[in-house]
Design a protein around this motif. Structure first.
Motif, PDB file in Angstrom:
ATOM      1  N   ASP A   1     -44.215  59.212  63.182  1.00 37.66           N
ATOM      2  CA  ASP A   1     -42.991  59.658  63.839  1.00 37.66           C
ATOM      3  C   ASP A   1     -43.117  59.396  65.343  1.00 37.66           C
ATOM      4  O   ASP A   1     -44.017  59.907  66.000  1.00 37.66           O
ATOM      5  N   ALA A   2     -42.197  58.609  65.899  1.00 38.84           N
ATOM      6  CA  ALA A   2     -42.243  58.259  67.320  1.00 38.84           C
ATOM      7  C   ALA A   2     -42.132  59.484  68.220  1.00 38.84           C
ATOM      8  O   ALA A   2     -42.700  59.501  69.313  1.00 38.84           O
ATOM      9  N   GLN A   3     -41.428  60.535  67.787  1.00 35.80           N
ATOM     10  CA  GLN A   3     -41.324  61.753  68.597  1.00 35.80           C
ATOM     11  C   GLN A   3     -42.671  62.467  68.687  1.00 35.80           C
ATOM     12  O   GLN A   3     -43.024  63.002  69.728  1.00 35.80           O
ATOM     13  N   VAL A   4     -43.429  62.453  67.608  1.00 35.99           N
ATOM     14  CA  VAL A   4     -44.780  63.023  67.622  1.00 35.99           C
ATOM     15  C   VAL A   4     -45.655  62.173  68.552  1.00 35.99           C
ATOM     16  O   VAL A   4     -46.396  62.698  69.379  1.00 35.99           O
ATOM     17  N   GLY A   5     -45.534  60.855  68.433  1.00 37.98           N
ATOM     18  CA  GLY A   5     -46.286  59.963  69.301  1.00 37.98           C
ATOM     19  C   GLY A   5     -45.971  60.178  70.762  1.00 37.98           C
ATOM     20  O   GLY A   5     -46.858  60.129  71.617  1.00 37.98           O
ATOM     21  N   GLU A   6     -44.716  60.440  71.073  1.00 38.11           N
ATOM     22  CA  GLU A   6     -44.315  60.693  72.458  1.00 38.11           C
ATOM     23  C   GLU A   6     -44.995  61.939  73.018  1.00 38.11           C
ATOM     24  O   GLU A   6     -45.407  61.969  74.170  1.00 38.11           O
ATOM     25  N   ARG A   7     -45.145  62.960  72.191  1.00 43.58           N
ATOM     26  CA  ARG A   7     -45.850  64.173  72.638  1.00 43.58           C
ATOM     27  C   ARG A   7     -47.321  63.882  72.912  1.00 43.58           C
ATOM     28  O   ARG A   7     -47.889  64.375  73.883  1.00 43.58           O
ATOM     29  N   TYR A   8     -47.943  63.074  72.053  1.00 46.52           N
ATOM     30  CA  TYR A   8     -49.361  62.736  72.231  1.00 46.52           C
ATOM     31  C   TYR A   8     -49.578  61.699  73.335  1.00 46.52           C
ATOM     32  O   TYR A   8     -50.699  61.520  73.798  1.00 46.52           O
ATOM     33  N   ASN A   9     -48.533  61.025  73.767  1.00 51.66           N
ATOM     34  CA  ASN A   9     -48.645  60.005  74.799  1.00 51.66           C
ATOM     35  C   ASN A   9     -49.235  60.569  76.097  1.00 51.66           C
ATOM     36  O   ASN A   9     -49.876  59.850  76.854  1.00 51.66           O
TER      37      ASN A   9
ATOM     38  N   CYS B   1     -60.259  50.038  75.388  1.00 52.02           N
ATOM     39  CA  CYS B   1     -61.678  50.153  75.707  1.00 52.02           C
ATOM     40  C   CYS B   1     -62.132  48.908  76.475  1.00 52.02           C
ATOM     41  O   CYS B   1     -61.890  47.779  76.022  1.00 52.02           O
ATOM     42  N   SER B   2     -62.796  49.107  77.596  1.00 53.76           N
ATOM     43  CA  SER B   2     -63.280  47.981  78.397  1.00 53.76           C
ATOM     44  C   SER B   2     -64.563  47.387  77.821  1.00 53.76           C
ATOM     45  O   SER B   2     -65.044  46.363  78.287  1.00 53.76           O
ATOM     46  N   ASN B   3     -65.105  48.006  76.776  1.00 54.80           N
ATOM     47  CA  ASN B   3     -66.328  47.506  76.148  1.00 54.80           C
ATOM     48  C   ASN B   3     -66.025  46.722  74.859  1.00 54.80           C
ATOM     49  O   ASN B   3     -66.367  45.562  74.739  1.00 54.80           O
ATOM     50  N   CYS B   4     -65.349  47.363  73.901  1.00 56.10           N
ATOM     51  CA  CYS B   4     -65.071  46.701  72.617  1.00 56.10           C
ATOM     52  C   CYS B   4     -63.663  46.105  72.570  1.00 56.10           C
ATOM     53  O   CYS B   4     -63.328  45.405  71.627  1.00 56.10           O
ATOM     54  N   PHE B   5     -62.838  46.401  73.573  1.00 61.37           N
ATOM     55  CA  PHE B   5     -61.474  45.883  73.715  1.00 61.37           C
ATOM     56  C   PHE B   5     -60.505  46.353  72.642  1.00 61.37           C
ATOM     57  O   PHE B   5     -59.450  45.750  72.441  1.00 61.37           O
ATOM     58  N   GLY B   6     -60.842  47.435  71.937  1.00 62.67           N
ATOM     59  CA  GLY B   6     -59.905  48.045  71.000  1.00 62.67           C
ATOM     60  C   GLY B   6     -58.785  48.715  71.765  1.00 62.67           C
ATOM     61  O   GLY B   6     -58.897  48.986  72.966  1.00 62.67           O
ATOM     62  N   ARG B   7     -57.694  48.991  71.066  1.00 59.25           N
ATOM     63  CA  ARG B   7     -56.528  49.641  71.673  1.00 59.25           C
ATOM     64  C   ARG B   7     -56.076  50.820  70.820  1.00 59.25           C
ATOM     65  O   ARG B   7     -56.095  50.747  69.596  1.00 59.25           O
ATOM     66  N   PHE B   8     -55.617  51.879  71.496  1.00 57.90           N
ATOM     67  CA  PHE B   8     -55.036  53.015  70.788  1.00 57.90           C
ATOM     68  C   PHE B   8     -53.560  53.092  71.140  1.00 57.90           C
ATOM     69  O   PHE B   8     -53.187  53.144  72.304  1.00 57.90           O
ATOM     70  N   TYR B   9     -52.715  53.082  70.098  1.00 54.90           N
ATOM     71  CA  TYR B   9     -51.273  53.244  70.241  1.00 54.90           C
ATOM     72  C   TYR B   9     -50.873  54.553  69.579  1.00 54.90           C
ATOM     73  O   TYR B   9     -51.248  54.809  68.434  1.00 54.90           O
ATOM     74  N   ASP B  10     -50.085  55.364  70.277  1.00 56.20           N
ATOM     75  CA  ASP B  10     -49.545  56.572  69.664  1.00 56.20           C
ATOM     76  C   ASP B  10     -48.511  56.173  68.611  1.00 56.20           C
ATOM     77  O   ASP B  10     -47.987  55.060  68.631  1.00 56.20           O
ATOM     78  N   ALA B  11     -48.200  57.095  67.712  1.00 59.52           N
ATOM     79  CA  ALA B  11     -47.217  56.824  66.653  1.00 59.52           C
ATOM     80  C   ALA B  11     -45.926  56.290  67.270  1.00 59.52           C
ATOM     81  O   ALA B  11     -45.410  56.846  68.233  1.00 59.52           O
ATOM     82  N   GLY B  12     -45.430  55.208  66.716  1.00 61.53           N
ATOM     83  CA  GLY B  12     -44.184  54.596  67.175  1.00 61.53           C
ATOM     84  C   GLY B  12     -44.359  53.543  68.255  1.00 61.53           C
ATOM     85  O   GLY B  12     -43.501  52.676  68.416  1.00 61.53           O
ATOM     86  N   GLU B  13     -45.437  53.592  68.999  1.00 59.99           N
ATOM     87  CA  GLU B  13     -45.633  52.640  70.102  1.00 59.99           C
ATOM     88  C   GLU B  13     -45.862  51.215  69.621  1.00 59.99           C
ATOM     89  O   GLU B  13     -45.382  50.272  70.255  1.00 59.99           O
ATOM     90  N   PHE B  14     -46.595  51.039  68.533  1.00 62.34           N
ATOM     91  CA  PHE B  14     -46.869  49.682  68.061  1.00 62.34           C
ATOM     92  C   PHE B  14     -45.604  49.030  67.504  1.00 62.34           C
ATOM     93  O   PHE B  14     -45.368  47.847  67.711  1.00 62.34           O
ATOM     94  N   ARG B  15     -44.763  49.819  66.823  1.00 64.26           N
ATOM     95  CA  ARG B  15     -43.475  49.282  66.354  1.00 64.26           C
ATOM     96  C   ARG B  15     -42.635  48.838  67.553  1.00 64.26           C
ATOM     97  O   ARG B  15     -42.022  47.776  67.533  1.00 64.26           O
ATOM     98  N   ASP B  16     -42.633  49.665  68.590  1.00 66.57           N
ATOM     99  CA  ASP B  16     -41.872  49.340  69.798  1.00 66.57           C
ATOM    100  C   ASP B  16     -42.448  48.091  70.467  1.00 66.57           C
ATOM    101  O   ASP B  16     -41.717  47.199  70.882  1.00 66.57           O
ATOM    102  N   TYR B  17     -43.766  48.007  70.554  1.00 64.84           N
ATOM    103  CA  TYR B  17     -44.446  46.848  71.138  1.00 64.84           C
ATOM    104  C   TYR B  17     -44.084  45.562  70.396  1.00 64.84           C
ATOM    105  O   TYR B  17     -43.839  44.519  71.001  1.00 64.84           O
ATOM    106  N   ALA B  18     -44.016  45.635  69.088  1.00 69.98           N
ATOM    107  CA  ALA B  18     -43.766  44.456  68.255  1.00 69.98           C
ATOM    108  C   ALA B  18     -42.309  44.009  68.269  1.00 69.98           C
ATOM    109  O   ALA B  18     -42.017  42.844  68.004  1.00 69.98           O
TER     110      ALA B  18
END
Length: 123
Positions: A50-58, A89-106
């Motif tokens: 849920d993008a609204q939940v993701g917005e709270r965790y942002n 992460c500046s070491n492994c280069f992984g990324r964390f997206y909150d709920a809804g952010e990756f859909r928006d990014y895409a």
């Protein structure tokens, strides 16, 4: 793996040979290096939260890498869509997206243009 935002367990995303994970609680996504580009076409299937939940965790953004453990994630803003804030992460280069952010990014749309005009600066 534990979610860096809510500390809940993460589960593997069963898609292709992805090593990415989804939080069982907040539905945030941990994408390994480069998978944000590789999985972009599958964003609707991957980012099920849920993008609204993701917005709270942002606003929880001073977090540690779930892979490198002791490494603080860098707070990032997408250059093409400045309203999208994620952590990397500046070491492994992984990324964390909150709920809804990756859909928006895409899905870069005209709506995003207007969101970007009013995007706050990330401090």
């Amino acid at each position: 793996m534990q979610c860096p935002k809510c500390s809940s367990p993460m589960e593997p995303i069963e898609l292709l040979s992805s090593l990415s994970q989804r939080c069982t609680q907040c539905k945030g996504l941990w994408l390994t290096m480069g998978e944000n580009r590789l999985l972009k076409a599958e964003a609707e299937r991957i980012d099920t939260g849920d993008a609204q939940v993701g917005e709270r965790y942002n606003h929880v953004d001073r977090i540690k890498c779930p892979v490198c453990f002791d490494r603080q994630l860098v707070r990032m803003v997408d250059a093409q869509q400045p309203h999208i804030w994620f952590e990397s992460c500046s070491n492994c280069f992984g990324r964390f997206y909150d709920a809804g952010e990756f859909r928006d990014y895409a899905d870069h749309t005209l709506r995003d243009f207007f969101l970007d005009l009013d995007a706050p600066e990330r401090v």
